[in-house]
Design a protein around this motif. Structure first.
Motif, PDB file in Angstrom:
ATOM      1  N   ARG A 160       9.226   6.462  -5.077  1.00  0.00           N
ATOM      2  CA  ARG A 160      10.287   5.858  -4.280  1.00  0.00           C
ATOM      3  C   ARG A 160       9.710   5.461  -2.927  1.00  0.00           C
ATOM      4  O   ARG A 160       9.345   6.337  -2.133  1.00  0.00           O
ATOM      5  CB  ARG A 160      11.431   6.843  -4.106  1.00  0.00           C
ATOM      6  N   ALA A 161       9.587   4.162  -2.695  1.00  0.00           N
ATOM      7  CA  ALA A 161       9.040   3.684  -1.427  1.00  0.00           C
ATOM      8  C   ALA A 161       9.993   4.055  -0.304  1.00  0.00           C
ATOM      9  O   ALA A 161      11.205   4.126  -0.512  1.00  0.00           O
ATOM     10  CB  ALA A 161       8.844   2.181  -1.468  1.00  0.00           C
ATOM     11  N   LYS A 162       9.436   4.236   0.886  1.00  0.00           N
ATOM     12  CA  LYS A 162      10.305   4.525   2.015  1.00  0.00           C
ATOM     13  C   LYS A 162      11.146   3.280   2.313  1.00  0.00           C
ATOM     14  O   LYS A 162      12.367   3.334   2.361  1.00  0.00           O
ATOM     15  CB  LYS A 162       9.456   4.903   3.234  1.00  0.00           C
ATOM     16  N   THR A 163      10.476   2.159   2.490  1.00  0.00           N
ATOM     17  CA  THR A 163      11.160   0.880   2.697  1.00  0.00           C
ATOM     18  C   THR A 163      10.413  -0.162   1.862  1.00  0.00           C
ATOM     19  O   THR A 163       9.374  -0.667   2.267  1.00  0.00           O
ATOM     20  CB  THR A 163      11.108   0.480   4.188  1.00  0.00           C
ATOM     21  N   GLY A 164      10.946  -0.431   0.696  1.00  0.00           N
ATOM     22  CA  GLY A 164      10.196  -1.196  -0.302  1.00  0.00           C
ATOM     23  C   GLY A 164       9.899  -2.633   0.088  1.00  0.00           C
ATOM     24  O   GLY A 164       9.005  -3.267  -0.463  1.00  0.00           O
ATOM     25  N   CYS A 165      10.634  -3.167   1.055  1.00  0.00           N
ATOM     26  CA  CYS A 165      10.389  -4.551   1.459  1.00  0.00           C
ATOM     27  C   CYS A 165       9.276  -4.633   2.489  1.00  0.00           C
ATOM     28  O   CYS A 165       8.857  -5.721   2.872  1.00  0.00           O
ATOM     29  CB  CYS A 165      11.668  -5.183   1.984  1.00  0.00           C
ATOM     30  N   GLN A 166       8.828  -3.483   2.954  1.00  0.00           N
ATOM     31  CA  GLN A 166       7.767  -3.462   3.954  1.00  0.00           C
ATOM     32  C   GLN A 166       6.423  -3.453   3.237  1.00  0.00           C
ATOM     33  O   GLN A 166       6.057  -2.476   2.589  1.00  0.00           O
ATOM     34  CB  GLN A 166       7.921  -2.215   4.809  1.00  0.00           C
ATOM     35  N   VAL A 167       5.662  -4.539   3.356  1.00  0.00           N
ATOM     36  CA  VAL A 167       4.503  -4.718   2.488  1.00  0.00           C
ATOM     37  C   VAL A 167       3.393  -3.715   2.804  1.00  0.00           C
ATOM     38  O   VAL A 167       2.954  -2.959   1.931  1.00  0.00           O
ATOM     39  CB  VAL A 167       3.957  -6.165   2.597  1.00  0.00           C
ATOM     40  N   LEU A 168       2.985  -3.687   4.075  1.00  0.00           N
ATOM     41  CA  LEU A 168       1.850  -2.810   4.422  1.00  0.00           C
ATOM     42  C   LEU A 168       2.174  -1.343   4.205  1.00  0.00           C
ATOM     43  O   LEU A 168       1.395  -0.599   3.616  1.00  0.00           O
ATOM     44  CB  LEU A 168       1.454  -3.039   5.883  1.00  0.00           C
ATOM     45  N   GLY A 169       3.339  -0.942   4.704  1.00  0.00           N
ATOM     46  CA  GLY A 169       3.749   0.455   4.594  1.00  0.00           C
ATOM     47  C   GLY A 169       3.772   0.903   3.145  1.00  0.00           C
ATOM     48  O   GLY A 169       3.276   1.983   2.797  1.00  0.00           O
ATOM     49  N   THR A 170       4.324   0.087   2.294  1.00  0.00           N
ATOM     50  CA  THR A 170       4.439   0.457   0.887  1.00  0.00           C
ATOM     51  C   THR A 170       3.051   0.527   0.240  1.00  0.00           C
ATOM     52  O   THR A 170       2.764   1.405  -0.573  1.00  0.00           O
ATOM     53  CB  THR A 170       5.341  -0.553   0.156  1.00  0.00           C
ATOM     54  N   LYS A 171       2.191  -0.399   0.654  1.00  0.00           N
ATOM     55  CA  LYS A 171       0.827  -0.408   0.117  1.00  0.00           C
ATOM     56  C   LYS A 171       0.122   0.913   0.441  1.00  0.00           C
ATOM     57  O   LYS A 171      -0.495   1.539  -0.431  1.00  0.00           O
ATOM     58  CB  LYS A 171       0.058  -1.581   0.735  1.00  0.00           C
ATOM     59  N   VAL A 172       0.258   1.350   1.695  1.00  0.00           N
ATOM     60  CA  VAL A 172      -0.364   2.615   2.117  1.00  0.00           C
ATOM     61  C   VAL A 172       0.232   3.780   1.332  1.00  0.00           C
ATOM     62  O   VAL A 172      -0.480   4.634   0.812  1.00  0.00           O
ATOM     63  CB  VAL A 172      -0.167   2.813   3.641  1.00  0.00           C
ATOM     64  N   GLU A 173       1.555   3.768   1.211  1.00  0.00           N
ATOM     65  CA  GLU A 173       2.235   4.865   0.488  1.00  0.00           C
ATOM     66  C   GLU A 173       1.781   4.950  -0.968  1.00  0.00           C
ATOM     67  O   GLU A 173       1.823   6.005  -1.585  1.00  0.00           O
ATOM     68  CB  GLU A 173       3.754   4.611   0.485  1.00  0.00           C
ATOM     69  N   LEU A 174       1.377   3.820  -1.519  1.00  0.00           N
ATOM     70  CA  LEU A 174       1.028   3.787  -2.944  1.00  0.00           C
ATOM     71  C   LEU A 174      -0.419   4.215  -3.207  1.00  0.00           C
ATOM     72  O   LEU A 174      -0.797   4.460  -4.355  1.00  0.00           O
ATOM     73  CB  LEU A 174       1.252   2.374  -3.506  1.00  0.00           C
ATOM     74  N   LYS A 175      -1.214   4.347  -2.140  1.00  0.00           N
ATOM     75  CA  LYS A 175      -2.646   4.681  -2.318  1.00  0.00           C
ATOM     76  C   LYS A 175      -2.871   5.917  -3.194  1.00  0.00           C
ATOM     77  O   LYS A 175      -3.697   5.879  -4.106  1.00  0.00           O
ATOM     78  CB  LYS A 175      -3.315   4.840  -0.947  1.00  0.00           C
ATOM     79  N   PRO A 176      -2.155   7.020  -2.944  1.00  0.00           N
ATOM     80  CA  PRO A 176      -2.399   8.224  -3.755  1.00  0.00           C
ATOM     81  C   PRO A 176      -2.111   8.025  -5.247  1.00  0.00           C
ATOM     82  O   PRO A 176      -2.478   8.862  -6.067  1.00  0.00           O
ATOM     83  CB  PRO A 176      -1.422   9.246  -3.168  1.00  0.00           C
ATOM     84  N   PHE A 177      -1.447   6.933  -5.602  1.00  0.00           N
ATOM     85  CA  PHE A 177      -1.063   6.724  -7.009  1.00  0.00           C
ATOM     86  C   PHE A 177      -2.076   5.854  -7.771  1.00  0.00           C
ATOM     87  O   PHE A 177      -1.807   5.393  -8.855  1.00  0.00           O
ATOM     88  CB  PHE A 177       0.323   6.067  -7.101  1.00  0.00           C
ATOM     89  N   LYS A 178      -3.254   5.656  -7.148  1.00  0.00           N
ATOM     90  CA  LYS A 178      -4.223   4.719  -7.716  1.00  0.00           C
ATOM     91  C   LYS A 178      -4.527   5.019  -9.188  1.00  0.00           C
ATOM     92  O   LYS A 178      -4.510   4.126 -10.048  1.00  0.00           O
ATOM     93  CB  LYS A 178      -5.508   4.738  -6.885  1.00  0.00           C
ATOM     94  N   GLU A 179      -4.747   6.295  -9.461  1.00  0.00           N
ATOM     95  CA  GLU A 179      -5.103   6.686 -10.841  1.00  0.00           C
ATOM     96  C   GLU A 179      -4.013   6.295 -11.827  1.00  0.00           C
ATOM     97  O   GLU A 179      -4.277   5.718 -12.873  1.00  0.00           O
ATOM     98  CB  GLU A 179      -5.290   8.196 -10.894  1.00  0.00           C
ATOM     99  N   HIS A 180      -2.779   6.633 -11.457  1.00  0.00           N
ATOM    100  CA  HIS A 180      -1.653   6.281 -12.330  1.00  0.00           C
ATOM    101  C   HIS A 180      -1.593   4.778 -12.521  1.00  0.00           C
ATOM    102  O   HIS A 180      -1.406   4.281 -13.630  1.00  0.00           O
ATOM    103  CB  HIS A 180      -0.320   6.717 -11.719  1.00  0.00           C
ATOM    104  N   LEU A 181      -1.798   4.093 -11.415  1.00  0.00           N
ATOM    105  CA  LEU A 181      -1.633   2.639 -11.462  1.00  0.00           C
ATOM    106  C   LEU A 181      -2.728   1.980 -12.296  1.00  0.00           C
ATOM    107  O   LEU A 181      -2.480   0.977 -12.974  1.00  0.00           O
ATOM    108  CB  LEU A 181      -1.612   2.069 -10.039  1.00  0.00           C
TER     109      LEU A 181
END
Ligand code: SF4
Ligand code: SF4
Lengths: 293, 222
Positions: free
Chosen positions: B61-82
């Motif tokens: 669940r993104a904090k603010t999904g329309c925020q591109v950079l913020g969401t990108k950073v938040e998604l980093k730990p999920f690299k393996e899953h992705l």
């Protein structure tokens, strides 16, 4: 005499409505033009009335001219943006159309193409200003026209609108925007209409009362319940009921004729606009009974 | 906030039928409030997809999904899953979906919602539209009620002939906004505002696509 000259001369003017058909078979419409020619002073040609797609108003205005019937081009803001409206105003003018009725137009949700994008880039008050500008040689953006128009422009008003104050404010805006004549929504209560007229008479505009023929008590009740700004008083409904099924239409014609006669004799307004809605052939009968023919 | 509505699951399925593994992205802002992209919805879609024989590599669940950079950073730990994922499904608004499209240039991104309007929440999960982002606000002239949005025709100079005992010609469920404006201006003693003729709107102010740089030059340098 042109429609404009008739109204301006103070003669009681009569207009009626022609609804273009949906499709290319225009026999019945031409027949209606035939019936009305020489009797009424001008015919309103509706513009995709009730948001139902039909032959374009400009095309039918041109046909009316050829049939010797002076047209009033009804123009709504629903289907064209400001570029389209102005182009059509110029186009209609060079075809010989001299009267235009500026209206906002029923919403597409009322019609037969409910998925359409409603335009309303401008609305009735602004369209009146556009016409006024074009009459003075300028388009809406202030560019010079090579040849101005000379339209006689009108608008609509609903005297029985509830609440009435916002309606009257808009009426005044339309006057200021250059409306020269008004055709009203159907009125049935002459006394109440007089109150509206007392207000309207402050302004230098011509007012034509809207007349819609009541075909039955059922139709009157339906309009009271479902048509905005129309109030048929109970005594008229009773009169239609008392006439019985057979005589209801005839009574409706009598009521229309009686109202027209009173409006004319008492000089309450400057003319009437008869909306026969499918009974165009009855218009001469109404006029005859009102003593207009 | 932005109102969103869940698409029929079968329509989503039709779009993603060729793929096997999915990563689900919700949003903690509007989509959570709308019940279209919060934790319960993420869990529900995961379960439904698994029932259909699909693999869900992760939910987030993104904090603010329309925020591109913020969401990108938040998604980093999920690299393996992705890395194990065919497709990203976004459960927020069209802006959230397109943030994901930018974040995942090499992956198909699908969305589970339709995006509706800029919304006021009047009661829990009841929304209505009061501003349509026209780019040149006239609220100061209309008693704070927006006719561009509240009138189906967007009329600027008063009610049309269809106004019906306070209701709108389009539906008895809609109040005629010009009657509302009239009543409010009357109440606050500003009826003169209604008598002014308003010019046609300048639609160039809302020419799409719009962009905005709100920060000052100095900030930009930093
Ligand atoms: S006028 Fe209406 S649509 Fe435009 S910005 Fe203001 S509230 Fe929004
Ligand atoms: S009834 Fe009122 S809100 Fe509805 S379209 Fe007409 S002016 Fe707009």
């Amino acid at each position: 005499m042109s429609f404009k000259d008739i109204l301006n001369s103070g003669k009681f003017a009569v207009t009626a409505e022609i609804g273009p058909p949906k499709g290319t078979d225009i026999k019945e419409m031409l027949h209606h033009m035939e019936i009305l020619r020489g009797k009424i002073d001008a015919a309103n040609i509706t513009d995709n009335q009730s948001a139902v797609m039909r032959i374009s108003s400009i095309a039918v205005c041109k046909l009316a001219l050829e049939y010797g019937l002076e047209p009033i081009l009804q123009m709504t803001c629903r289907d064209r943006n400001r570029i389209g409206l102005q182009a059509d105003l110029l186009g209609a003018y060079v075809l010989g159309i001299k009267n235009v009725l500026c209206m906002t137009g029923d919403h597409v949700s009322a019609g037969d193409h409910k998925q359409a994008k409603p335009v309303y880039d401008v609305e009735s008050v602004q369209l009146l200003k556009i016409v006024d500008g074009m009459n003075n040689g300028k388009d809406m953006a202030g560019n010079d026209l090579k040849g101005a128009t000379d339209y006689f422009q009108g608008a609509v008003v609903t005297p029985e609108s509830n609440p009435i104050e916002p309606q009257l404010m808009k009426f005044e805006k339309k006057v200021k925007a250059g409306a020269k004549f008004f055709q009203t929504q159907a009125i049935y209560d002459i006394e109440k209409f007089k109150t509206f007229m007392a207000h309207a008479r402050q302004f230098n505009v011509k007012i034509m009362a809207g007349i819609v023929v009541l075909k039955s008590a059922g139709m009157a009740n339906f309009m009271n319940n479902f048509v905005p700004g129309i109030k048929v008083p109970q005594n008229l409904i009773d009169e239609l009921k008392a006439a019985g099924k057979e005589k209801a239409l005839d009574t409706g014609l009598n009521i229309a004729a009686r109202h027209i006669k009173q409006l004319k004799d008492e000089k309450i307004c400057d003319g009437v606009h008869i909306m026969a809605i499918g009974m165009e052939d009855k218009v001469p009968a109404i006029m005859e009974r009102a003593g207009l023919l | 906030m932005i109102a969103t509505k869940k698409r029929e699951f079968k329509d989503l399925m039709e779009n993603i039928k060729d793929y096997k593994s999915f990563f689900l992205v919700g949003c903690s802002e509007c989509a959570s409030l709308c019940g279209t992209g919060g934790e319960p919805e993420l869990a529900e879609l995961k379960e439904t997809l698994e029932k259909e024989g699909k693999t869900v590599t992760g939910t987030f669940r993104a904090k603010t999904g329309c925020q591109v950079l913020g969401t990108k950073v938040e998604l980093k730990p999920f690299k393996e899953h992705l890395d194990k994922t065919d497709v990203v499904i976004v459960m927020s608004c069209g802006a959230g979906t397109q943030a994901a499209v930018e974040i995942f240039p090499d992956k198909p991104v699908y969305q589970s919602n339709d995006t509706l309007f800029l919304a006021n929440m009047t009661r829990y999960q009841i929304f209505d539209e009061r501003c349509s982002l026209c780019g040149e606000c006239i609220l100061d002239e209309t008693g704070g009620i927006c006719p561009v949005t509240a009138c189906p025709k967007g009329l600027l100079n008063g009610p049309c002939g269809g106004t019906n005992d306070g209701n709108c010609e389009v539906s008895p469920d809609i109040k005629c906004c010009w009657v509302r404006i009239y009543e409010r201006l009357n109440k606050i003693n500003r009826l003169d505002d209604m008598k002014k003729t308003r010019e046609a709107k300048d639609w160039s102010k809302s020419q799409k696509p719009r962009a905005l740089i709100a920060r000052t030059k100095e900030e930009k340098k930093k």
